[in-house]
Design an enzyme around this catalytic site. Structure first.
Site, short mmCIF file in Angstrom:
data_model
loop_
_atom_site.label_atom_id
_atom_site.label_comp_id
_atom_site.label_asym_id
_atom_site.label_seq_id
_atom_site.Cartn_x
_atom_site.Cartn_y
_atom_site.Cartn_z
N ASP A 268 3.97 -3.82 -4.21
CA ASP A 268 2.83 -3.73 -5.04
C ASP A 268 2.36 -5.02 -5.74
OD1 ASP A 268 2.85 -0.96 -4.77
OD2 ASP A 268 3.21 -0.52 -6.87
N GLU B 217 2.23 2.48 3.29
CA GLU B 217 3.68 2.91 3.27
C GLU B 217 3.99 1.40 3.18
OE1 GLU B 217 3.10 0.62 6.00
OE2 GLU B 217 4.36 1.80 7.49
N GLY C 195 3.60 -1.49 4.14
CA GLY C 195 3.94 -2.45 5.49
C GLY C 195 4.71 -2.30 6.38
N ASP D 123 -0.18 7.69 0.19
CA ASP D 123 1.02 6.65 -0.13
C ASP D 123 2.35 7.59 -0.02
OD1 ASP D 123 2.50 5.09 -1.52
OD2 ASP D 123 1.78 5.52 -3.45
C1 GAL Z 1 2.73 2.93 -5.21
C2 GAL Z 1 1.69 2.35 -4.87
C3 GAL Z 1 0.65 1.99 -5.91
C4 GAL Z 1 0.15 3.20 -6.47
C5 GAL Z 1 1.44 4.07 -7.24
C6 GAL Z 1 1.15 5.27 -7.83
O1 GAL Z 1 3.70 3.49 -4.54
O2 GAL Z 1 1.99 1.09 -4.09
O3 GAL Z 1 -0.30 1.26 -5.32
O4 GAL Z 1 -0.55 3.95 -5.91
O5 GAL Z 1 2.33 4.10 -6.10
O6 GAL Z 1 2.30 6.04 -8.40
#
Ligand code: GAL
Length: 740
Positions: free
Chosen positions: A555, A532, A534, A490
């Site tokens: 998200d 990332e 998209g 991520d």
């Molecule tokens: C976001 C991600 C989520 C989750 C979260 C964890 O950036 O899109 O799916 O993984 O971080 O902190």
């Protein structure tokens, strides 16, 4: 003359109805004195003030600090005589800014917020917060048929101040005020298509309160069923079951409780879950996708997903060298040293029959995974509060509920597992919530499940935990030593390395490629999931940096707006999908109990929206990652996630994305080509009304249909040139069409 004036002043500050004494004005004074609370204080010199707007709008511009309101009112004993229950009264203010202490004839009856002299200092009671101060009707301070004074000491900590809102009043509590009805918290229970629900009433009165509970079930805007039940609520908790709410289509149920004394009503309207997936059979049925991929020369594990009563016996013909089968658990494991496609024949037998399926094992092919991964991820349920215990409890439920038999296998820990510091040798460690990652991995594998983990190319993850920046090699080795099968990587804090938040595409690829190389040499078959959000059209280059799947969006959240904005904009990203390339990931599923933390709730999506969610994700060939607590799965959610014909659309071995056509009235048709030459099609109703219509098959592009199947219901439709559809608002009809 004096007497006359007093009467006038009473009349202008109160309105008496059979039910309440309503206040409209008061007298007012800035400053503060304990004497102002008493009934006898002489406030004749005070100026009148309205109770509906802030004091700033009534000549006290920019005044912050203490001020008092005094409301004079007569309390007629007729109010008491007419009250159905004469025990408790309520003084109500729609809003007071910021904190208040309210006195009735000198006796404190309630307070909200904190005053400057309180421990911890001033704290606002909250903007727009109603005050419901309850008092006993036999309170000695009450003066029946005489002048009463409500004195409100208000403190304004800044901005606007004073009593505001439409209506302030004193009244007797009615029977219905003593009763609360909770029809939301309990799950709908489903047994053999009979849906029932428990409604919990709390009766806070000292005696029984009677009423009638009417339940109506409405389907397609017409009444299907009505049940009327007389109930006598005892003091305390009362649980009432309402049975027979079953519906095979989208329906709403309306619970109305009418108490007998005043005919007042409590009401709750809800969508009733409707069951579409037929019941599982006793006979064996193999549900695994017909292809499974793994890298060359690394540990291989594939669990045959099969429904049917246990014990079950598995057999395989033509298993490649290096692999062995656990004939009871159906787990194939080992290591294959020679690249190639191995076609195996799996047989599953139990005492009622057998099933066979041909599966291709793709060893050393370009994309590690042959079909989109199916499993669970901790984020949408537990957020950062994930723990070893919670992962295990969902893993146990994945097995015991039977979901694993439908192909769900990954158990992925998202953010929140990492310790705050690395070990002395620089290796990553788990925090105290995960005592032993290797043991956890072994536990999952021994149950035939897979083990996933999360990190960031930046120094910190999105949740502020340690990321892999400059530790990629060490981290990949740690993951491999724990038996990890999946990494979600991520972007998070990596963005900070580019001060204006701007990355070039080449810069963005660097960290992903770096981790890919480390995973490649880690000695394990680790699915690589890029996250990332998209940016830079990741679907065009995700595969190039080694990704097997890539997030195409921000998200997701458990509401229709989020689902619609994310799901129905995936046509282009998904058009890149393919088993030999990789899959776009429109984020994890939002069904079941979700919450992103310790407090879980049942998804806010309606049942129809959930059918849409799963259907669309399957048509998109998207990864299917459950984001709910599997240990707390309601029967509807299980039914939704165990339809093998629906899941087979997602797990189709070609793995293509669908094509979209917009039809009139907010209808969208999404069509996906399947490996066997047939088509899967979702007819989605994005509008707010039920869609009842007949479509010519030629209108939908299926003029040559030999057979057309309702996939959720697993039933063939009569073969005509037209189909009748009945699609609820935000719902779907999912079809499989075989051409002549
Ligand atoms: C976001 C991600 C989520 C989750 C979260 C964890 O950036 O899109 O799916 O993984 O971080 O902190």
């Amino acid at each position: 003359m004096i007497k006359y004036l007093i009467i006038i002043s009473f009349l202008c500050c109160q309105l008496v109805s059979a039910q309440k004494v309503q206040f409209t004005t008061a007298v007012f004074q800035t400053g503060d004195s304990a004497l102002w609370a008493t009934q006898s204080f002489n406030d004749k010199e005070w100026k009148p003030i309205g109770l509906q707007t802030y004091w700033e709008e009534q000549g006290h511009d920019k005044y912050d600090g203490f001020a008092w309101y005094r409301i004079h009112f007569n309390l007629p004993s007729s109010l008491k005589e007419k009250a159905a229950l004469q025990d408790l009264m309520e003084v109500f203010f729609p809003g007071i800014e910021d904190a208040d202490i309210t006195y009735l004839n000198g006796a404190e009856i309630g307070r909200t917020g904190l005053m400057p002299e309180d421990k911890g200092g001033f704290r606002s009671g909250g903007k727009y917060r109603e005050r419901h101060y309850i008092l006993r009707a036999d309170l000695p301070a009450l003066r029946w048929d005489k002048d009463n004074v409500l004195a409100i000491r208000v403190y304004d900590g800044g901005g606007t101040g004073g009593i505001v809102g439409a209506q302030s009043f004193i009244r007797f509590l009615e029977p219905v005020d003593y009763i609360s009805m909770d029809a939301q918290s309990s799950d709908f229970k489903i047994k053999d298509k009979t849906v029932s629900k428990e409604i919990t009433f709390q009766n806070r009165y000292s005696k029984n309160l009677d009423g009638v509970l009417t339940t109506t079930l409405n389907c397609n805007d017409s009444l299907v069923k009505k049940q009327v039940k007389s109930v006598s609520l005892m003091p305390g908790k009362n649980v009432i079951s309402v049975l027979g709410l079953a519906s095979e289509e989208a329906a709403t149920v309306n619970f109305v409780f009418k108490e007998t004394i005043k005919d007042s009503i409590l009401q709750s309207i809800q969508d009733v879950p409707y069951i579409l997936t037929p019941k599982e059979k006793k006979e064996p049925k193999i549900n695994s996708a017909s292809a499974f991929g793994c890298k060359l020369g690394v540990p291989f594990q594939f669990t045959i997903a099969a429904t049917g009563t246990r014990p079950m016996q598995f057999e395989i013909t033509d298993l490649p060298k290096g692999l062995k089968l656990d004939a009871v658990k159906g787990i194939i494991s080992g290591k294959v040293e020679k690249e190639g496609t191995y076609r195996i024949k799996i047989t599953a037998k139990n005492n009622t029959g057998k099933d066979q399926k041909i599966v291709d094992l793709l060893i050393g092919t370009k994309n590690t995974i042959a079909t989109p991964p199916m499993g669970w991820n901790s984020w949408n349920c537990w957020g950062l509060s994930v723990s070893d215990e919670k992962v295990k409890s969902s893993a146990d439920a994945m097995i015991s509920s039977g979901l694993a038999n439908h192909g769900w296998s990954y158990m992925n820990i998202d953010d929140g597992w990492e310790s705050s510091e690395r070990a002395d040798n620089g290796s990553i460690r788990a925090n105290e919530k995960f005592p032993d990652m290797k043991l956890l991995g072994d536990y999952l594998h021994s149950h035939g499940l897979k083990f996933g983990i999360y990190s960031s190319p930046g120094p910190k993850t999105c949740g502020g935990y340690l990321g892999s920046y400059q530790n990629e090699e060490s981290d990949a080795k740690s993951y491999a030593s724990w038996g990890v099968d999946y990494l979600k990587y991520d972007l998070c804090s990596y963005r900070r390395y580019f001060p204006k938040g701007i990355l070039t595409l080449e810069e963005l690829k660097v960290p992903y490629l770096k981790m890919y190389r480390e995973l490649e040499s880690s000695g394990r078959n680790i699915v690589y999931s890029l996250c990332e959000y998209g940016v830079w059209d990741v679907w065009k280059w995700g595969s190039e940096v080694g990704g097997n799947i890539w997030r195409t969006t921000g998200d997701i959240s458990d509401n229709w707006t989020s689902l619609k904005e994310i799901g129905f904009t995936q046509e282009i990203p998904a058009s890149y999908n393919g088993s030999d390339y990789g899959f776009g990931d429109p984020d994890m599923l939002i069904v079941g109990y979700v919450g992103w933390g310790d407090n879980l709730r049942l998804t806010r999506l309606t049942p129809s929206e959930q059918y849409t969610h799963i259907s669309l994700w399957c048509l998109l060939s998207a990864p299917l990652m459950l984001g709910c607590d599997l240990a707390r799965m309601d029967p509807f959610t299980y039914n939704l996630l165990s339809n093998d014909e629906v899941l087979a659309i997602d797990q189709d071995v070609v793995g293509k994305g669908p094509k979209k056509t917009d039809l009139p009235n907010d209808i969208q048709l999404w069509v996906k080509d399947l490996a066997d030459g047939s088509k899967a099609a979702g007819l989605f109703n994005l509008g707010d009304k039920l869609l009842k219509k007949s479509f010519k098959l030629s209108e939908l592009g299926f003029a040559n249909a030999k057979s057309i199947r309702d996939v959720w219901r697993q039933k063939n439709l009569p073969s005509r040139d037209e189909i009748e559809v009945n699609i609820p608002s935000h719902g779907v009809m999912l079809l499989k069409i075989v051409s002549k």
